[in-house]
Design an enzyme around this catalytic site. Structure first.
Site, PDB file in Angstrom:
ATOM      1  N   GLY A  17       0.703  -1.774  -0.006  1.00 42.92           N
ATOM      2  CA  GLY A  17       0.092  -0.069  -0.563  1.00 42.92           C
ATOM      3  C   GLY A  17       0.637   1.355   0.193  1.00 42.92           C
ATOM      4  O   GLY A  17       0.841   2.290   1.079  1.00 42.92           O
ATOM      5  N   GLY A  23       1.139   4.726   3.771  1.00 44.23           N
ATOM      6  CA  GLY A  23       2.121   3.419   3.171  1.00 44.23           C
ATOM      7  C   GLY A  23       3.140   4.143   2.827  1.00 44.23           C
ATOM      8  O   GLY A  23       4.607   4.171   2.459  1.00 44.23           O
ATOM      9  N   TYR A 169     -14.455  -3.838   9.504  1.00 43.14           N
ATOM     10  CA  TYR A 169     -12.945  -3.412   9.434  1.00 43.14           C
ATOM     11  C   TYR A 169     -12.664  -3.787  11.147  1.00 43.14           C
ATOM     12  O   TYR A 169     -11.931  -4.200  11.170  1.00 43.14           O
ATOM     13  CB  TYR A 169     -13.232  -1.925   9.473  1.00 43.14           C
ATOM     14  CG  TYR A 169     -11.632  -0.936   9.331  1.00 43.14           C
ATOM     15  CD1 TYR A 169     -11.049  -1.229   8.894  1.00 43.14           C
ATOM     16  CD2 TYR A 169     -11.033   0.144  10.868  1.00 43.14           C
ATOM     17  CE1 TYR A 169      -9.830  -0.323   8.627  1.00 43.14           C
ATOM     18  CE2 TYR A 169      -9.960   0.918  10.965  1.00 43.14           C
ATOM     19  CZ  TYR A 169     -10.010   0.326   9.901  1.00 43.14           C
ATOM     20  OH  TYR A 169      -8.231   1.093   9.752  1.00 43.14           O
TER      21      TYR A 169
HETATM   22  N1  LIG Z   1      -6.058   7.139   8.182  1.00 39.06           N
HETATM   23  C1  LIG Z   1      -6.008   6.493   9.137  1.00 39.06           C
HETATM   24  O1  LIG Z   1      -6.212   7.232  10.243  1.00 39.06           O
HETATM   25  C2  LIG Z   1      -5.908   5.265   9.792  1.00 39.06           C
HETATM   26  C3  LIG Z   1      -5.651   4.949  11.345  1.00 39.06           C
HETATM   27  C4  LIG Z   1      -6.035   3.495  11.254  1.00 39.06           C
HETATM   28  C5  LIG Z   1      -5.331   2.014  10.434  1.00 39.06           C
HETATM   29  N2  LIG Z   1      -5.188   3.408   9.091  1.00 39.06           N
HETATM   30  C6  LIG Z   1      -4.486   1.473   8.830  1.00 39.06           C
HETATM   31  O2  LIG Z   1      -3.502   2.505   8.202  1.00 39.06           O
HETATM   32  C7  LIG Z   1      -3.271   2.141   7.119  1.00 39.06           C
HETATM   33  C8  LIG Z   1      -3.212   2.521   5.399  1.00 39.06           C
HETATM   34  O3  LIG Z   1      -3.535   3.419   5.339  1.00 39.06           O
HETATM   35  P1  LIG Z   1      -4.695   4.690   4.491  1.00 39.06           P
HETATM   36  O4  LIG Z   1      -5.312   5.176   5.860  1.00 39.06           O
HETATM   37  O5  LIG Z   1      -2.966   5.283   4.454  1.00 39.06           O
HETATM   38  O6  LIG Z   1      -5.554   4.607   3.818  1.00 39.06           O
HETATM   39  P2  LIG Z   1      -4.665   4.999   2.189  1.00 39.06           P
HETATM   40  O7  LIG Z   1      -4.289   6.494   2.535  1.00 39.06           O
HETATM   41  O8  LIG Z   1      -6.339   4.262   1.419  1.00 39.06           O
HETATM   42  O9  LIG Z   1      -4.300   4.340   2.017  1.00 39.06           O
HETATM   43  C9  LIG Z   1      -3.693   2.203   1.415  1.00 39.06           C
HETATM   44  C10 LIG Z   1      -2.702   2.003   0.845  1.00 39.06           C
HETATM   45  O10 LIG Z   1      -3.372   0.829   0.145  1.00 39.06           O
HETATM   46  C11 LIG Z   1      -3.120   0.064  -0.813  1.00 39.06           C
HETATM   47  N3  LIG Z   1      -4.506  -0.891  -0.876  1.00 39.06           N
HETATM   48  C12 LIG Z   1      -5.750  -0.622  -0.958  1.00 39.06           C
HETATM   49  N4  LIG Z   1      -6.316  -2.009  -1.194  1.00 39.06           N
HETATM   50  C13 LIG Z   1      -5.161  -3.192  -1.917  1.00 39.06           C
HETATM   51  C14 LIG Z   1      -5.253  -4.368  -2.740  1.00 39.06           C
HETATM   52  N5  LIG Z   1      -6.162  -4.809  -2.465  1.00 39.06           N
HETATM   53  N6  LIG Z   1      -4.407  -4.460  -3.113  1.00 39.06           N
HETATM   54  C15 LIG Z   1      -3.015  -3.391  -3.169  1.00 39.06           C
HETATM   55  N7  LIG Z   1      -2.913  -2.634  -2.380  1.00 39.06           N
HETATM   56  C16 LIG Z   1      -4.503  -1.488  -1.850  1.00 39.06           C
HETATM   57  C17 LIG Z   1      -4.200   2.068  -1.541  1.00 39.06           C
HETATM   58  O11 LIG Z   1      -3.680   1.096  -3.093  1.00 39.06           O
HETATM   59  P3  LIG Z   1      -4.447   2.413  -3.635  1.00 39.06           P
HETATM   60  O12 LIG Z   1      -3.945   4.003  -4.358  1.00 39.06           O
HETATM   61  O13 LIG Z   1      -4.209   1.847  -5.030  1.00 39.06           O
HETATM   62  O14 LIG Z   1      -5.868   2.949  -3.522  1.00 39.06           O
HETATM   63  C18 LIG Z   1      -3.185   2.673  -0.937  1.00 39.06           C
HETATM   64  O15 LIG Z   1      -2.128   2.741  -1.684  1.00 39.06           O
HETATM   65  C19 LIG Z   1      -4.257   0.916   6.572  1.00 39.06           C
HETATM   66  O16 LIG Z   1      -4.235  -0.793   6.931  1.00 39.06           O
HETATM   67  C20 LIG Z   1      -5.684   1.132   7.882  1.00 39.06           C
HETATM   68  O17 LIG Z   1      -6.564  -0.315   8.959  1.00 39.06           O
HETATM   69  C21 LIG Z   1      -5.231   4.451   9.153  1.00 39.06           C
END
Ligand SMILES: NC(=O)c1ccc[n+]([C@@H]2O[C@H](COP(=O)([O-])OP(=O)(O)OC[C@H]3O[C@@H](n4cnc5c(N)ncnc54)[C@H](OP(=O)(O)O)[C@@H]3O)[C@@H](O)[C@H]2O)c1
Length: 288
Positions: A17, A23, A169
């Site tokens: 990701g 990421g 989730y």
């Molecule tokens: N943001 C928050 O407040 C928060 C809080 C707690 C935990 N988290 C955790 O942090 C982690 C990262 O999330 P984020 O907030 O950075 O979200 P994000 O901005 O949506 O980034 C998610 C990443 O995962 C990739 N991804 C999603 N589905 C995929 C798939 N099927 N195959 C390959 N790559 C995939 C996305 O690719 P694309 O660019 O192609 O969409 C993107 O690069 C997650 O595990 C989330 O649960 C986030």
């Protein structure tokens, strides 16, 4: 505290990701520390753009793009097989890619998609890369979970009839913690650590699959969210800091170990999750 610039220069790190959000920022920071990075993305164009941006900012060109849709079990297995075939060591695996869906969706394998992406992909990639991660010790696995694990009511994928986005989730994020603790016990004495982290409430694209009231609420909450730089802090700390060289099986918020929910300490539930995950993925138990 993370290591200074250049201190990761002999370390190979895989980050899932890496095309957006936390990421991508973790990749920026580890690239700045000189690491060799394998960036797993599902979309070629977004992946190439991220690589270009990271190369330009860090001056580090030891970056490789690996393409895989992590909700697709065959693609995750191929990703692991292709990496193993390179013969390269792997010192750090960051399982980060995740989604949050309010509507029920199925993966190509017929599994609820949040479960397939947020838990089963972490499980398959880690279990298949484990022999190489062990050979590369001292090495580390970092699983990005969430404080949303407290919404969980089950470690099983939800059916369409009883689907609730928060519960789904939460179940996957509880699974990330249970898996971390289960694996850490299996990895004792191997020189491989595994920890998990809640990155904070971070402004990213996590809820962008959803429309209507959730987007409106998220828009209203934006001023209270932290930056991706803050969101990457804990993962980079777990991937790179000497302070956690011997720490394993813990749940971090920022750079501190924190208590997670009571069910996340249930070793029996962790074993049940391992059995279920092996059954759902067709893998054999490589960590035993
Ligand atoms: N943001 C928050 O407040 C928060 C809080 C707690 C935990 N988290 C955790 O942090 C982690 C990262 O999330 P984020 O907030 O950075 O979200 P994000 O901005 O949506 O980034 C998610 C990443 O995962 C990739 N991804 C999603 N589905 C995929 C798939 N099927 N195959 C390959 N790559 C995939 C996305 O690719 P694309 O660019 O192609 O969409 C993107 O690069 C997650 O595990 C989330 O649960 C986030």
């Amino acid at each position: 505290m993370s290591l200074p610039t250049g201190s990761m220069k002999d370390r190979n790190c895989m980050i899932t990701g890496a095309s957006n959000g936390i990421g991508k920022e973790v990749a920026h920071q580890l690239a700045a520390q000189g690491a060799t990075l394998y960036l797993v993305c599902r979309n070629k164009e977004r992946g190439e753009n991220a690589l270009k941006e990271i190369k330009e900012k860090s001056g580090n060109d030891k970056l490789t793009l690996l393409l895989a849709d992590l909700s697709d079990q065959a693609a995750v297995k191929k990703l692991a097989e292709d990496f193993l075939a390179t013969g390269e060591p792997l010192h750090v695996l960051v399982n980060n890619a995740g989604i949050f869906n309010l509507k029920f969706e199925k993966s190509v394998d017929g599994i609820e998609k949040v479960y397939a992406t947020n838990h089963l992909a972490y499980f398959i990639l880690t279990e298949m890369l484990l022999p190489r991660i062990k050979e590369s010790a001292p090495s580390r696995i970092v699983n990005v979970t969430s404080r949303g694990h407290k919404w969980a009511k089950s470690i099983y994928p939800l059916s369409e009839a009883f689907f609730d986005g928060f519960e789904a989730y939460g179940g996957t994020k509880l699974s990330n913690i249970l898996y971390t603790r289960n694996l850490s016990r299996k990895l004792q004495g191997t020189g491989v650590t595994v920890n998990c982290t809640h990155p904070g409430d971070i402004e990213t694209g996590l809820a962008r699959n959803n429309t209507g009231w959730p987007s409106m609420i998220l828009g209203m909450l934006k001023p209270y969210f932290s930056s991706v730089e803050t969101g990457a802090e804990s993962t980079v700390h777990l991937a790179a800091s000497q302070d956690v060289l011997h720490t394993s099986g813990e749940y971090f918020v920022g750079t501190r170990v924190k208590r997670s929910s009571a069910p996340s300490y249930d070793l029996g539930l962790g074993s049940e999750l391992r059995e279920l995950s092996l059954k759902m993925t067709g893998l054999s138990d490589s960590a035993n």
